[in-house]
Design an enzyme around this catalytic site. Structure first.
Site, PDB file in Angstrom:
ATOM      1  CG  HIS A  28     -32.708  40.939  62.950  1.00 20.44           C
ATOM      2  ND1 HIS A  28     -32.301  41.476  61.759  1.00 20.44           N
ATOM      3  CD2 HIS A  28     -33.594  41.804  63.485  1.00 20.44           C
ATOM      4  CE1 HIS A  28     -32.932  42.620  61.574  1.00 20.44           C
ATOM      5  NE2 HIS A  28     -33.726  42.845  62.599  1.00 20.44           N
ATOM      6  CG  ASP A  88     -31.896  48.806  59.952  1.00 23.37           C
ATOM      7  OD1 ASP A  88     -30.959  48.171  59.429  1.00 23.37           O
ATOM      8  OD2 ASP A  88     -32.992  48.281  60.221  1.00 23.37           O
ATOM      9  CB  CYS A 114     -37.807  50.906  69.095  1.00 20.79           C
ATOM     10  SG  CYS A 114     -37.739  51.061  67.311  1.00 20.79           S
TER      11      CYS A 114
HETATM   12  C1  PEP Z   1     -33.587  49.130  64.265  1.00 24.38           C
HETATM   13  O1  PEP Z   1     -33.214  49.096  63.088  1.00 24.38           O
HETATM   14  O2  PEP Z   1     -32.998  49.760  65.163  1.00 24.38           O
HETATM   15  C2  PEP Z   1     -34.801  48.384  64.677  1.00 24.38           C
HETATM   16  C3  PEP Z   1     -35.321  48.545  65.877  1.00 24.38           C
HETATM   17  O3  PEP Z   1     -35.337  47.500  63.786  1.00 24.38           O
HETATM   18  P1  PEP Z   1     -34.667  46.061  63.463  1.00 24.38           P
HETATM   19  O4  PEP Z   1     -33.558  45.846  64.474  1.00 24.38           O
HETATM   20  O5  PEP Z   1     -35.737  45.049  63.580  1.00 24.38           O
HETATM   21  O6  PEP Z   1     -34.182  46.254  62.068  1.00 24.38           O
HETATM   22 MG    MG Z   2     -34.515  48.340  61.542  1.00 20.82          MG
END
Ligand code: PEP
Ligand code: MG
Length: 496
Positions: free
Chosen positions: A124, A384, A431
């Site tokens: 993150h 993920d 996303c």
């Molecule tokens: C992902 O897992 O690709 C996602 C967009 O969510 P995050 O990165 O906030 O886990």
């Molecule tokens: Mg995610």
């Protein structure tokens, strides 16, 4: 460090900022809706941007001082060490680890790049650095920490490489590459507000990933067609108590109003794993990434989900709000979420908003045909999905090469999702970070993806990439990629 009276006077001047109503009034007014940290950050950024545009060079320079004071206060509000981003002069920051709270306090004006010893590219903190437009290379190993202050570092954020004390020929190549990239970005930004339409006329929604309503202005300026991922957990971080329904409603409404009719896709709280929230008093877990996170947490704590859904449903009565559930592994989880949204909407006395699912666990992609019958849309979280498909922790620097979203196994799951979505007449977005890579745009569209959502700085370049796509060619590229045996083979296809 000891300094003289001249330098001390600078600190007196800094303290005066803290009495300035032009700063304090908006910062105080925003606290109920945004929380203290986000409100303070927004007020500092707005005032400093206004000062940047003044004619008087003295006042323009004060914008930098204001940002510096702003970071110190923000660090106190977030309860973190004063941020590392206070570079005495513009340069590259070298750190062992990067926490999300440190990252949001960095100033892109002085921090030209970040070299990090630990962590993975879709952690993150790395995602946040990209959102600030700061090139970051992570997972470099402990030896990077030993680099002496003042040594020249050439940082290539796209290739994920740093050059220590490089020869002048390498510096020249890096600078030429950077100049070319800036040139491309400048021309992409000039067309950012135009729609992204493929050569054969298909409009692709290019949406923004945001962490709060204060990011929406930057997303709109970057040319977004709406918000494809509002990471609502940032509303819950950096504070001592859960945001109330009224506070949440105010934040979601502010974002929706600013989007002025464009869709706002809000992901319900995705806490747990690397985004712990101390006041929720979660039980420590041996494997937090495989533990109680995302919908699992909100099912275990219905108070959190009900409060959040009520706030969202109220806003959805007046604006195009979509709700998205994170970390869905099974059809039952989606059904439970849908029931909550339906019940809340009935009590509020309004039609339920559209409810979609993040596809970020392989079981969800494999069950996409079933999920598509009840969901209104899919959004693939490639960060993920890659981590769980390859069993490679997204934050582990030793696994950066393995956790590759272009691995054919991940691509097959994306294709399977988009195909199941299309068969049920629902759209599939991406996303995760892969959506922000213009080199992957053609491939994603070829796999059947219809919407892309990313950090605002990436939007103009991805829109340009969409404009270069011919969908027949994209289909052919996707078929070839799906037939590949390795991620390296897929990368090879993307560079020819
Ligand atoms: C992902 O897992 O690709 C996602 C967009 O969510 P995050 O990165 O906030 O886990
Ligand atoms: Mg995610």
């Amino acid at each position: 460090m000891r300094v003289g009276a001249g330098e001390a006077a600078i600190f007196d001047a800094h303290l005066l900022f803290l009495q300035d109503e032009a700063l304090l009034d908006p910062a105080t007014d925003g606290i109920p809706g945004l929380g203290a940290a986000a409100s303070w950050r927004g007020a500092v950024s707005e005032l400093a941007t206004a000062w940047d545009e003044l004619d008087d060079p003295y006042l323009r320079e004060r914008a930098g001082d204001l940002r510096s004071v702003g970071r110190q206060v923000l660090a106190r509000l977030l309860g973190v060490e004063a941020p590392h981003g206070q570079l005495p002069a513009p340069g590259i920051l070298v750190v062992a680890d990067l926490e999300p709270a440190d990252t949001i306090a960095l100033d892109p004006a002085s921090c030209q790049g970040i070299a990090v010893a630990h962590g993975g590219p879709t952690s993150h903190a790395a995602v946040l650095a990209r959102a600030l437009g700061i090139p970051a290379v992570v997972g470099l190993g402990d030896q990077i920490i030993g680099i002496a202050e003042g040594v020249t570092i050439g940082l290539d954020g796209r290739a994920g490489v740093v050059h220590i004390d490089p020869p002048s020929s390498t510096i020249a190549l890096l600078e030429a590459d950077r100049a070319e990239q800036l040139d491309r970005e400048r021309s992409a930004r000039a067309r950012a507000s135009e729609p992204a339409v493929t050569k054969d006329g298909r409009h692709i929604s290019v949406m923004a990933n945001v962490g709060g309503s204060s990011d929406v202005a930057a997303a709109l300026a970057a040319g977004c067609d709406g918000v494809g991922l509002f990471r609502s957990e940032f509303l819950f971080l950096g504070r001592d108590t859960m945001p109330s329904e009224a506070e949440q409603e105010e934040v979601y409404r502010a974002a929706a109003v600013e989007l002025d009719g464009r869709p706002l896709t809000v992901r319900t709280l995705d806490a747990g794993a690397d985004k712990p929230i101390p006041y929720l008093e979660l039980t420590p877990e041996a494997n937090p990434f495989l533990g109680v996170r995302g919908v699992r947490l909100t099912s275990a704590r219905p108070d959190i989900l009900h409060t959040q859904v009520r706030a969202l449903v109220r806003v959805s009565a007046d604006h195009p709000v979509r709700i998205m559930f994170p970390m869905v592994a099974t059809l039952e989880e989606l059904r439970t979420g849908l029931t909550v949204v339906g019940d809340v909407a009935a009590k509020v006395g309004t039609a339920p908003p559209e409810v979609g699912v993040m596809i970020e666990i392989p079981s969800a992609a494999l069950a996409a045909a079933h999920l598509a019958r009840v969901a209104a849309f899919f959004s693939v979280g490639t960060n993920d999905l890659t981590q769980y498909t390859l069993a490679a922790d997204r934050g582990n620097e030793h696994l950066g090469d393995l956790a590759d979203a272009l691995h054919p196994s991940v691509l097959r799951l994306i294709a399977m999702t988009a195909e199941a979505g299309a068969a049920s007449g629902i759209s599939t977005a991406v996303c995760g970070e892969l959506a922000a890579d213009p080199a992957a745009t053609t491939l994603l569209l070829g796999l059947g993806v219809e919407e892309l959502s990313m950090s605002p700085p990436a939007i103009p370049s991805v829109k340009e990439a969409v404009r270069a796509v011919d969908l027949d060619g994209a289909d052919a590229l996707a078929s070839k990629a799906l037939a590949c045996a390795t991620a390296a083979e897929v990368r090879q296809l993307l560079t020819v």
